[in-house]
Design a protein around this motif. Structure first.
Motif: not given
Length: 58
Positions: A46-58
């Protein structure tokens, strides 16, 4: 596990941490840690998925 590598037979000079807990191996191995391990796995995912969600789109 071969007898020479049983938890109580580790050489302290080679694997000091395993040798230190070798005498408690039966008690430690008998504990049911599945729920704790599963919780840790899910929390990490869940922590990994949350970080990925919060990253800006490329």
């Amino acid at each position: 596990m071969p007898p020479d590598t049983a938890p109580g037979n580790f050489e302290a000079s080679k694997v000091p941490r395993l040798a230190a807990v070798g005498h408690r191996w039966g008690t430690v191995a008998a504990r049911d840690t599945y729920p704790e391990g599963l919780n840790a796995l899910v929390d990490g995912l869940l922590a990994q998925a949350t970080k990925a969600k919060d990253r800006p789109a490329r």
